[in-house]
Design an enzyme around this catalytic site. Structure first.
Site, PDB file in Angstrom:
ATOM      1  N   THR A  46      44.626  42.480  51.553  1.00  0.00           N
ATOM      2  CA  THR A  46      43.491  41.897  51.425  1.00  0.00           C
ATOM      3  C   THR A  46      43.375  40.565  52.029  1.00  0.00           C
ATOM      4  O   THR A  46      42.354  40.296  52.778  1.00  0.00           O
ATOM      5  CB  THR A  46      43.287  41.513  49.835  1.00  0.00           C
ATOM      6  OG1 THR A  46      43.561  42.694  49.327  1.00  0.00           O
ATOM      7  CG2 THR A  46      41.924  41.050  49.654  1.00  0.00           C
ATOM      8  N   TYR A 109      35.055  48.816  43.154  1.00  0.00           N
ATOM      9  CA  TYR A 109      33.838  49.088  43.094  1.00  0.00           C
ATOM     10  C   TYR A 109      33.126  50.309  42.383  1.00  0.00           C
ATOM     11  O   TYR A 109      32.428  50.068  41.516  1.00  0.00           O
ATOM     12  CB  TYR A 109      32.953  48.883  44.498  1.00  0.00           C
ATOM     13  CG  TYR A 109      31.597  48.891  44.571  1.00  0.00           C
ATOM     14  CD1 TYR A 109      30.847  47.857  44.132  1.00  0.00           C
ATOM     15  CD2 TYR A 109      30.830  50.074  44.620  1.00  0.00           C
ATOM     16  CE1 TYR A 109      29.324  47.605  44.151  1.00  0.00           C
ATOM     17  CE2 TYR A 109      29.305  50.040  44.487  1.00  0.00           C
ATOM     18  CZ  TYR A 109      28.670  49.061  44.384  1.00  0.00           C
ATOM     19  OH  TYR A 109      27.072  48.837  44.385  1.00  0.00           O
ATOM     20  N   TYR A 135      49.006  48.632  43.799  1.00  0.00           N
ATOM     21  CA  TYR A 135      48.296  47.492  44.008  1.00  0.00           C
ATOM     22  C   TYR A 135      47.297  47.298  42.761  1.00  0.00           C
ATOM     23  O   TYR A 135      46.191  47.951  42.890  1.00  0.00           O
ATOM     24  CB  TYR A 135      47.795  47.066  45.165  1.00  0.00           C
ATOM     25  CG  TYR A 135      47.504  45.526  45.458  1.00  0.00           C
ATOM     26  CD1 TYR A 135      47.730  44.603  44.799  1.00  0.00           C
ATOM     27  CD2 TYR A 135      46.756  45.276  46.695  1.00  0.00           C
ATOM     28  CE1 TYR A 135      47.021  43.269  44.858  1.00  0.00           C
ATOM     29  CE2 TYR A 135      46.207  44.142  46.802  1.00  0.00           C
ATOM     30  CZ  TYR A 135      46.335  43.113  45.958  1.00  0.00           C
ATOM     31  OH  TYR A 135      45.854  41.898  46.176  1.00  0.00           O
ATOM     32  N   ARG A 140      39.640  41.574  42.039  1.00  0.00           N
ATOM     33  CA  ARG A 140      38.978  42.288  43.229  1.00  0.00           C
ATOM     34  C   ARG A 140      38.127  43.533  43.079  1.00  0.00           C
ATOM     35  O   ARG A 140      37.295  43.839  43.620  1.00  0.00           O
ATOM     36  CB  ARG A 140      39.784  42.016  44.482  1.00  0.00           C
ATOM     37  CG  ARG A 140      40.079  40.635  45.053  1.00  0.00           C
ATOM     38  CD  ARG A 140      40.927  40.939  46.343  1.00  0.00           C
ATOM     39  NE  ARG A 140      41.245  39.471  46.577  1.00  0.00           N
ATOM     40  CZ  ARG A 140      40.715  38.871  47.403  1.00  0.00           C
ATOM     41  NH1 ARG A 140      39.343  39.325  47.829  1.00  0.00           N
ATOM     42  NH2 ARG A 140      40.900  37.618  47.965  1.00  0.00           N
ATOM     43  N   LYS A 164      52.459  46.321  43.006  1.00  0.00           N
ATOM     44  CA  LYS A 164      52.256  44.918  43.066  1.00  0.00           C
ATOM     45  C   LYS A 164      51.168  44.361  42.098  1.00  0.00           C
ATOM     46  O   LYS A 164      49.986  44.738  41.926  1.00  0.00           O
ATOM     47  CB  LYS A 164      51.523  44.396  44.609  1.00  0.00           C
ATOM     48  CG  LYS A 164      50.923  42.968  44.779  1.00  0.00           C
ATOM     49  CD  LYS A 164      50.321  42.827  46.082  1.00  0.00           C
ATOM     50  CE  LYS A 164      49.973  41.376  46.269  1.00  0.00           C
ATOM     51  NZ  LYS A 164      49.061  41.309  47.536  1.00  0.00           N
ATOM     52  N   ILE A 206      54.767  39.748  46.713  1.00  0.00           N
ATOM     53  CA  ILE A 206      53.994  39.650  47.870  1.00  0.00           C
ATOM     54  C   ILE A 206      53.070  38.420  47.635  1.00  0.00           C
ATOM     55  O   ILE A 206      52.170  38.524  46.946  1.00  0.00           O
ATOM     56  CB  ILE A 206      53.231  41.112  48.037  1.00  0.00           C
ATOM     57  CG1 ILE A 206      54.308  42.198  48.022  1.00  0.00           C
ATOM     58  CG2 ILE A 206      52.218  41.162  49.096  1.00  0.00           C
ATOM     59  CD1 ILE A 206      53.632  43.711  48.125  1.00  0.00           C
TER      60      ILE A 206
END
Length: 293
Positions: A46, A109, A135, A140, A164, A206
């Protein structure tokens, strides 16, 4: 997956004033991270603003990082999306010979159910030619991949090797750590709570801040992994103000201000992102200046 223990950094994509990809700056950032002790590099996460990169630009970033790294550190490639069939198609056609693993974000989304998330990653696990790092970043994606879903995936698919975890929820992270399969890695995706997560049993981070202060941040993580708690927290608190600042007005606008102050790249970001305001830019510059003393 010993190569994923410690500090990985989610590389930015530097842009020139005309917003084209600055490959020379990207090489400098790669060398800065490698030379200062991080354990691996994450390409097209990202933080790379990959949502605004064309396919040609994405390939340029990949090629530049591979060449600059020159086999020195393991590489992880971001391969994810909210169209499962499209992700699977990329997994079946891309050359992954330079990469240790892929990092695949939970679908955004669409807001799938937990079963939908499971089926998405089942398809990815069955198609992936190299290990998969899940992840989870609810801020987000709009949905939280629950520990039960993560553990189900980790149990059912041997090539799903890590997550992550970036929900910013230490309790959720501890639930993962308590119940995960033995060799499954929990990797922090939040710089501010990376050290507490490691002390609770996580394998590393990360990081975004880690590419701006790779020497200090990666040493903090190593100290945490070695249970040298006081020394680790000393480094944590020395960076804490800057960690807050780089996320205050969005990522990667904040970390690019750090790089500007370090002389590594310009601070350009692509719309819909914009640069941090003058006040924050001055505070970041002052922090970088003082940290160099």
């Amino acid at each position: 997956m010993q190569s994923l223990i410690g500090t990985g950094v989610a590389l930015v994509t530097p842009f020139k004033h005309d917003f084209s990809v600055d490959t020379e700056a990207l090489k400098r950032i790669v060398n800065f991270s490698v030379d200062n002790g991080v354990e691996y590099l994450v390409v097209l996460g990202t933080t790379a603003e990959n949502a605004t990169l064309s396919k040609t630009e994405s390939e340029l970033v990949i090629e530049t990082v591979i060449a600059a790294n020159n086999g020195r550190l393991p590489l992880v490639l971001g391969v994810g999306g909210n169209d499962t069939l499209k992700v699977v198609a990329e997994l079946k056609t891309r050359d992954f010979s330079a990469f240790e693993a892929i990092l695949s974000v939970s679908p955004y989304y669409n807001k799938p159910t937990q079963e939908g998330i499971y089926q998405h990653f089942k398809a990815i696990a069955q198609a992936a030619p190299i290990p998969v790092i899940l992840y989870n970043v609810p801020g987000r994606t709009g949905s939280n991949m629950l520990p039960s879903t993560v553990i189900r995936l980790a149990t059912d698919f041997d090539n799903i090797v890590a997550i992550k975890e970036a929900a910013g929820d230490l309790v959720q992270a501890m639930q993962l750590l308590q119940n995960k399969p033995k060799d499954f890695l929990v990797i922090s995706g939040d710089d501010m709570i990376a050290l507490p997560m490691i002390l609770a049993g996580a394998s590393g981070v990360i990081s975004v801040i880690g590419q701006g202060f790779p020497k200090e941040f990666s040493e903090m993580i190593r100290l945490g992994l070695n249970r040298k708690v006081n020394e680790a927290f000393k480094l944590h608190y020395s960076l804490a103000n800057c960690i807050e600042m780089i996320f205050e007005q969005g990522n990667p606008a904040g970390i690019k201000e750090v790089f500007l102050s370090l002389g590594l790249t310009e601070n350009q970001v692509r719309l819909p992102l914009v640069n941090v305001d003058e006040s924050l830019a001055n505070r970041i510059a002052e922090f970088v200046k003082n940290s160099a003393k």
